[in-house]
Design a protein around this motif. Structure first.
Motif, mmCIF file in Angstrom:
data_model
loop_
_atom_site.group_PDB
_atom_site.id
_atom_site.type_symbol
_atom_site.label_atom_id
_atom_site.label_comp_id
_atom_site.label_asym_id
_atom_site.label_seq_id
_atom_site.Cartn_x
_atom_site.Cartn_y
_atom_site.Cartn_z
ATOM 1 N N VAL A 220 0.873 -1.166 0.000
ATOM 2 C CA VAL A 220 0.000 0.000 0.000
ATOM 3 C C VAL A 220 0.909 1.215 0.000
ATOM 4 C CG1 VAL A 220 -1.674 1.333 1.329
ATOM 5 C CG2 VAL A 220 -1.894 -1.156 1.182
ATOM 6 N N HIS A 221 0.625 2.150 -0.894
ATOM 7 C CA HIS A 221 1.460 3.359 -1.058
ATOM 8 C C HIS A 221 0.621 4.552 -0.609
ATOM 9 C CE1 HIS A 221 3.505 6.219 -4.213
ATOM 10 N NE2 HIS A 221 3.818 6.526 -2.967
ATOM 11 N N SER A 222 0.843 4.977 0.621
ATOM 12 C CA SER A 222 0.038 6.049 1.207
ATOM 13 C C SER A 222 0.789 7.373 1.185
ATOM 14 C CB SER A 222 -0.365 5.690 2.640
ATOM 15 O OG SER A 222 0.782 5.582 3.467
ATOM 16 N N GLU A 236 -2.857 5.247 10.555
ATOM 17 C CA GLU A 236 -3.003 4.227 11.602
ATOM 18 C C GLU A 236 -3.868 3.083 11.109
ATOM 19 O OE1 GLU A 236 -3.648 5.424 15.702
ATOM 20 O OE2 GLU A 236 -3.269 7.507 15.125
ATOM 21 N N GLU A 237 -5.003 3.425 10.495
ATOM 22 C CA GLU A 237 -5.907 2.391 10.005
ATOM 23 C C GLU A 237 -5.271 1.581 8.877
ATOM 24 O OE1 GLU A 237 -6.587 5.526 10.541
ATOM 25 O OE2 GLU A 237 -8.570 5.821 11.443
ATOM 26 N N LEU A 238 -4.550 2.274 7.972
ATOM 27 C CA LEU A 238 -3.871 1.574 6.882
ATOM 28 C C LEU A 238 -2.774 0.665 7.419
ATOM 29 C CD1 LEU A 238 -3.564 4.406 4.191
ATOM 30 C CD2 LEU A 238 -5.057 2.394 4.096
ATOM 31 N N ALA A 239 -2.041 1.148 8.432
ATOM 32 C CA ALA A 239 -0.967 0.341 9.016
ATOM 33 C C ALA A 239 -1.529 -0.926 9.665
ATOM 34 C CB ALA A 239 -0.189 1.166 10.038
ATOM 35 N N LEU A 240 -2.660 -0.795 10.355
ATOM 36 C CA LEU A 240 -3.321 -1.962 10.945
ATOM 37 C C LEU A 240 -3.768 -2.937 9.862
ATOM 38 C CD1 LEU A 240 -5.443 -0.267 13.747
ATOM 39 C CD2 LEU A 240 -3.767 -2.104 14.096
ATOM 40 N N CYS A 262 1.972 15.214 10.561
ATOM 41 C CA CYS A 262 2.379 14.151 9.623
ATOM 42 C C CYS A 262 3.324 13.164 10.302
ATOM 43 C CB CYS A 262 3.041 14.753 8.387
ATOM 44 S SG CYS A 262 1.926 15.650 7.298
ATOM 45 N N MET A 263 4.275 13.689 11.059
ATOM 46 C CA MET A 263 5.242 12.819 11.725
ATOM 47 C C MET A 263 4.560 11.985 12.818
ATOM 48 S SD MET A 263 7.965 13.314 10.022
ATOM 49 C CE MET A 263 9.536 12.999 10.833
ATOM 50 N N HIS A 264 3.577 12.564 13.486
ATOM 51 C CA HIS A 264 2.832 11.818 14.498
ATOM 52 C C HIS A 264 2.059 10.668 13.859
ATOM 53 C CE1 HIS A 264 0.384 10.996 18.044
ATOM 54 N NE2 HIS A 264 -0.691 11.091 17.300
ATOM 55 N N LEU A 265 1.484 10.899 12.681
ATOM 56 C CA LEU A 265 0.763 9.837 11.982
ATOM 57 C C LEU A 265 1.685 8.662 11.670
ATOM 58 C CD1 LEU A 265 -1.425 11.899 9.464
ATOM 59 C CD2 LEU A 265 -2.247 10.564 11.423
ATOM 60 N N ILE A 266 2.916 8.966 11.235
ATOM 61 C CA ILE A 266 3.880 7.903 10.926
ATOM 62 C C ILE A 266 4.268 7.157 12.196
ATOM 63 C CG2 ILE A 266 6.227 7.453 10.093
ATOM 64 C CD1 ILE A 266 5.821 9.824 8.158
ATOM 65 N N GLY A 269 1.311 5.054 13.240
ATOM 66 C CA GLY A 269 1.113 3.936 12.324
ATOM 67 C C GLY A 269 2.091 2.804 12.582
ATOM 68 N N ALA A 270 3.347 3.167 12.824
ATOM 69 C CA ALA A 270 4.359 2.148 13.104
ATOM 70 C C ALA A 270 4.130 1.490 14.462
ATOM 71 C CB ALA A 270 5.746 2.779 13.058
#
Length: 505
Positions: A220-222, A236-240, A262-266, A269-270
């Motif tokens: 997946v390329h987000s 987060e949802e995509l990472a799950l 943006c950095m918080h989302l990464i 997600g991780a």
């Protein structure tokens, strides 16, 4: 000079004066020692004299600068122009070896040390910017689009059956072409409209994974950083989801380092799911010349695998540029730039909201986009269907760079795929609009002057409607920009402060 040379200098100059000079030299060397010892960006920025001393010391460690060196190979760091040599601080050998861009070169200990230190300092800055758990990164002498391609090519060896890349739509050419260039078929997932915002259609992404089969999906390329009214993907949802189906996840974070959101989302997600790598531009985040990107991730082995995929040696210029910049700023200076950018985002939003109301338009409500803003142009389009594209060219000729005017109904074919409503990230966005971004380095004067010129351009359309004799402000037909030029100006890539990844933008 070393201690012996300082002692010898005392025969020629007063010993007290020489000791002062020696102490001053030790001050520079102490800063260099701490950098080599800790591998972190200094809190306070260095002076130019300290940076130049450090770079000159590194250059003296490369074989092309050895006194009496006798080079008989095909690559000996020879440079015909002294101007070119000085531009690169005589660090000529580049970085890496033929099998690994991160490897040490026997003939270039200084350049190799530069590469290692740069990657270490950049890793520290990514942590400072918000991705605390990032484990590894390296600077690549390619912009974001080609760096994404390298990530996809690396995944090919891990997933030989994969043919598809699932990609929530973002209307930017280079990140789309990155997938095609790597030899994969992009599966474009249209966004869903929530209020004014275009957001990730999670249900559609999961349906595509199920329909195609997880083994046939490369990744997946987000995207994080993007033009409003599109907002960062639901990472987060995509990472799950990627963790659930064991599908890799590559994030285009083109100019997201400058955004804590943006950095918080990464980071999140991780933490909760799967993110294999995230890619960001050097020029957009650190104000250096175009030509470099950072590939980072949470699995050091995978990041090293990507670095080994790069064929041959590489230019050291992007590494040199970003190292000089970060040593000049220090973490304190970079934090101040990020804080100022946030303040300018608020100021830009307030100014555009006031301007929009004055012209019967409105600032689109896109609270999930922390960098880009959009102002509707629906009233302008009702006056004159050509006015939207004309506005873009009028701003360009008035030296307003980076503003992006998006008309309705534009179609564009990129690498064989036709996008309807191109530039608006949707086939059916309800209104035309104008983008502006609060990117790192923007000033209050930039915002004020942009809004002033935009106001004049919008007023000129109002005068045209009231007075057929012609506007006080030169009309588009009176300028050097034709209608064809207006269309071209609004379909080519916007300026670097607003781009995603040519980075991606």
């Amino acid at each position: 000079m070393n201690s012996e040379n300082f002692s010898l200098s005392e025969r020629l100059v007063s010993a007290s004066y020489v000791r002062q000079g020696s102490q001053a030299r030790r001050g520079h060397e102490q800063l260099i020692r701490l950098l080599l010892e800790q591998g972190k960006c200094p809190e306070e920025g260095w002076s130019e004299s300290t940076i130049e001393l450090f770079l000159n010391e590194l250059a003296l460690m490369d074989s092309n600068n050895f006194l009496g060196n006798c080079g008989v190979g095909e690559r000996e760091g020879r440079v015909a122009s002294g101007l070119v040599a000085r531009r690169h601080y005589r660090l000529i050998h580049g970085i890496g070896r033929s099998g690994d861009i991160a490897a040490v070169q026997p003939k270039a200990a200084g350049s190799s040390l530069l590469n290692k230190i740069t990657n270490s300092v950049v890793l520290d800055i990514l942590k400072v910017a918000g991705v605390r758990s990032v484990s590894s990164c390296f600077v690549l002498p390619m912009a974001t689009g080609m760096s994404l391609t390298l990530c996809f090519l690396t995944l090919r060896h891990r997933r030989p059956k994969a043919k598809y890349i699932i990609w929530p739509r973002i209307d930017q050419k280079s990140c789309f072409k990155a997938m095609v260039t790597a030899g994969f078929e992009p599966v474009v997932v249209e966004n869903v409209l929530e209020g004014d915002e275009l957001r990730t259609d999670l249900q559609a992404v999961e349906s595509r994974i199920q329909e195609l089969g997880p083994d046939s999906v490369l990744c997946v390329h987000s995207t994080t950083s993007c033009f409003a009214p599109r907002v960062p993907d639901r990472l987060e949802e995509l990472a799950l989801m990627c963790a659930k189906y064991d599908v890799p996840h590559i994030v285009n974070n083109a100019y997201g380092v400058q955004s804590s959101k943006c950095m918080h989302l990464i980071q999140q997600g991780a933490r909760v799911g799967r993110i294999d790598a995230f890619v960001q531009s050097l020029d957009k985040n650190f104000m250096v010349p175009v030509g470099g990107a950072i590939i980072a991730g949470f699995d050091e082995a995978f990041v090293q695998e990507i670095s080994r995929m790069y064929p041959g040696r590489a230019s050291a210029s992007p590494s040199l540029d970003v190292l000089i910049t970060l040593l000049t700023l220090g973490t304190g200076g970079y934090r101040r730039l990020l804080k100022e950018r946030k303040e300018m985002y608020t100021f830009l939003a307030e100014e555009l909201k006031t301007l929009a109301a004055a012209h019967g338009e409105r600032l689109l409500h896109t609270p999930h986009n922390p960098i880009s803003l959009a102002m509707s142009l629906g009233s302008l389009e009702k006056q004159n269907q050509k006015a939207v594209t004309q506005l873009g060219s009028m701003l360009f000729t008035r030296q307003v760079s980076g503003a992006r005017v998006v008309p309705l109904g534009t179609e564009q074919t990129v690498s064989g795929h036709t996008f309807r409503g191109f530039m608006s990230h949707s086939a059916h966005y309800p209104c035309p609009y104008l983008n502006a971004a609060s990117a790192v380095g923007i000033t209050r004067d930039d915002v004020a002057l942009c809004v002033k010129r935009l106001d004049k351009c919008l007023r000129s359309f109002g005068r045209e409607k009231r007075d057929q004799s012609g506007p006080e402000e030169p009309s588009i037909t009176e300028s050097s920009v034709t209608e064809a030029d207006a269309t071209e100006l609004n379909t080519t890539e916007p300026c670097a402060a607003d781009t995603e990844g040519d980075s991606s933008h």
